[in-house]
Write a protein that holds these residues in place. Structure first.
Motif, PDB file in Angstrom:
ATOM      1  N   ARG A  14       0.809  -1.223   0.000  1.00  0.00           N
ATOM      2  CA  ARG A  14       0.000   0.000   0.000  1.00  0.00           C
ATOM      3  C   ARG A  14       0.848   1.281   0.000  1.00  0.00           C
ATOM      4  N   TYR A  18      -0.109   5.209  -1.213  1.00  0.00           N
ATOM      5  CA  TYR A  18      -0.105   6.401  -0.361  1.00  0.00           C
ATOM      6  C   TYR A  18       0.762   7.483  -1.006  1.00  0.00           C
ATOM      7  N   TYR A  19       1.944   7.082  -1.444  1.00  0.00           N
ATOM      8  CA  TYR A  19       2.890   8.054  -2.003  1.00  0.00           C
ATOM      9  C   TYR A  19       2.294   8.756  -3.225  1.00  0.00           C
ATOM     10  N   SER A  35      -7.033  12.083   8.670  1.00  0.00           N
ATOM     11  CA  SER A  35      -6.995  10.659   8.311  1.00  0.00           C
ATOM     12  C   SER A  35      -8.361  10.211   7.813  1.00  0.00           C
ATOM     13  N   LEU A  38      -8.492  11.367   4.161  1.00  0.00           N
ATOM     14  CA  LEU A  38      -7.554  10.523   3.409  1.00  0.00           C
ATOM     15  C   LEU A  38      -8.185   9.143   3.174  1.00  0.00           C
ATOM     16  N   SER A  39      -8.819   8.592   4.225  1.00  0.00           N
ATOM     17  CA  SER A  39      -9.409   7.251   4.112  1.00  0.00           C
ATOM     18  C   SER A  39     -10.570   7.260   3.131  1.00  0.00           C
ATOM     19  N   MET A  42      -9.250   7.438  -0.395  1.00  0.00           N
ATOM     20  CA  MET A  42      -8.467   6.280  -0.854  1.00  0.00           C
ATOM     21  C   MET A  42      -9.238   4.969  -0.765  1.00  0.00           C
ATOM     22  N   ILE A  49      -5.433   3.012   7.897  1.00  0.00           N
ATOM     23  CA  ILE A  49      -4.377   3.978   7.568  1.00  0.00           C
ATOM     24  C   ILE A  49      -3.507   4.230   8.791  1.00  0.00           C
ATOM     25  N   LYS A  72       4.437  12.958   2.436  1.00  0.00           N
ATOM     26  CA  LYS A  72       4.920  12.502   1.124  1.00  0.00           C
ATOM     27  C   LYS A  72       6.426  12.252   1.183  1.00  0.00           C
ATOM     28  N   MET A  75       7.158   9.122   3.119  1.00  0.00           N
ATOM     29  CA  MET A  75       6.884   7.930   2.297  1.00  0.00           C
ATOM     30  C   MET A  75       8.023   7.686   1.302  1.00  0.00           C
TER      31      MET A  75
END
Lengths: 213, 213
Positions: A14, A18-19, A35, A38-39, A42, A49, A72, A75
């Motif tokens: 994963r 993410y990156y 988060s 983001l969740s 994604m 996450i 970023k 990651m």
């Protein structure tokens, strides 16, 4: 925080996503993201996450969200994208040429330094400024330039002998588009397989079973 | 025997590998193979293989081994390889051309019937005898020929609009080389993603963490 050996293949799988996602967020000017957000974007749960990030010590503060650029960069560091590793391409047929032309190797932690093909007809042609050499040039080239990764875009029948040669030359990592199973003979090698036909057959399965439902 | 919905993604993901392996066995003249021998050569446990096969009702008799040709044909049937599904390719750049030229679609349950690119410069060129059309031809073409699968080899930015158009045209299955996340908008679509850059970043991670060990 876990050691590299304790982190599961699915978490590692994963990380690139993410990156990529964080790169997109940064490109569209997003500075901070929760988060939850983001969740949602994604298609993962917020708890997943957080669990994934906790494998690496966690990032950001509870209730405060993540700084996109910072996350970023973190990651990229975890993925090793900032330390270019020398790579060579074996096989300059349709697929090999497309891979060489298409991929932005530098952005993904690699530097393509040589291209080889058993067919001397390709000899002298260039891809991205890199001349195509013959398989006979492989040993002298690797002895001098010391690549650590090889991209295998050659027919399966030719793969075992080339992999044997590369292992002896100190190349122990493979981005493998052939169907040769490197791990059976070399369990310690770093291998990422791209089995395009497996993926296409899996899609065939999904379509067949949609029709049945 | 399980229904299609009960079979896990990891079992499904192994089916093409079984099929490939059985094809190789057949090509080298092997008529029968024990589950022990199969497991040794595939790097799986014999019990895992039996469990996988039991999802589909099991094949062969305990202690007697599998008939290679019969098992191969059974896998082909389960994967839907014998019922050709019409596919079109969207994007005739480096990657799209390589995919069209390289893949043996017929052997994997598909028939490539059309190729499209937004760049009219490709218009009139042919790949495997199939003329490249422009995106304007997409609607009339699909209305007549009714493809059910699209191979997406186009830049991510162009993907959302094309997928919207294809879904309206009845194309609901995608072999997706772009990074556009089709499932977020169309959770019911059949999607197989080939994220080449994710695979390359995962390899970067593995190499970095080998160096640490």
């Amino acid at each position: 925080m876990k050691t590299a050996n304790e982190i599961s293949a699915s978490v590692i799988g994963r990380l690139p996503r993410y990156y990529r996602f964080l790169c997109e967020l940064q490109n569209t000017g997003t500075v901070r993201i929760s988060s939850n957000e983001l969740s949602k974007r994604m298609g993962l749960t917020a708890s997943q996450i957080r669990q994934d990030f906790n494998c690496f010590g966690g990032f950001g503060q509870q209730g405060y969200g993540y700084n996109v650029e910072q996350l970023k960069n973190e990651m990229a560091r975890i993925l090793g994208l900032n330390t270019p590793k020398k790579a060579i391409l074996i096989g300059a047929g349709n697929l090999g040429r497309a891979v060489a032309a298409q991929m932005r190797f530098e952005e993904m932690g690699f530097q393509l330094i040589g291209i080889f093909d058993s067919d001397t007809a390709f000899c002298g042609m260039k891809i991205k400024g890199i001349p195509i050499l013959t398989d006979n040039d492989l040993t002298p080239f690797c002895s001098v330039h010391r690549p650590e990764m090889a991209i295998l875009c050659l027919p399966q029948a030719q793969a075992p002998a080339i992999v044997d040669e590369l292992i002896l030359l100190g190349v122990d990592s493979f981005w493998n588009f052939s169907h040769y199973d490197i791990h059976t003979k070399y369990p310690g090698a770093n291998v990422e397989n791209v089995h395009m036909s497996d993926s296409l057959m899996t899609l065939s399965y999904k379509i067949k079973n949609t029709e049945i439902r």
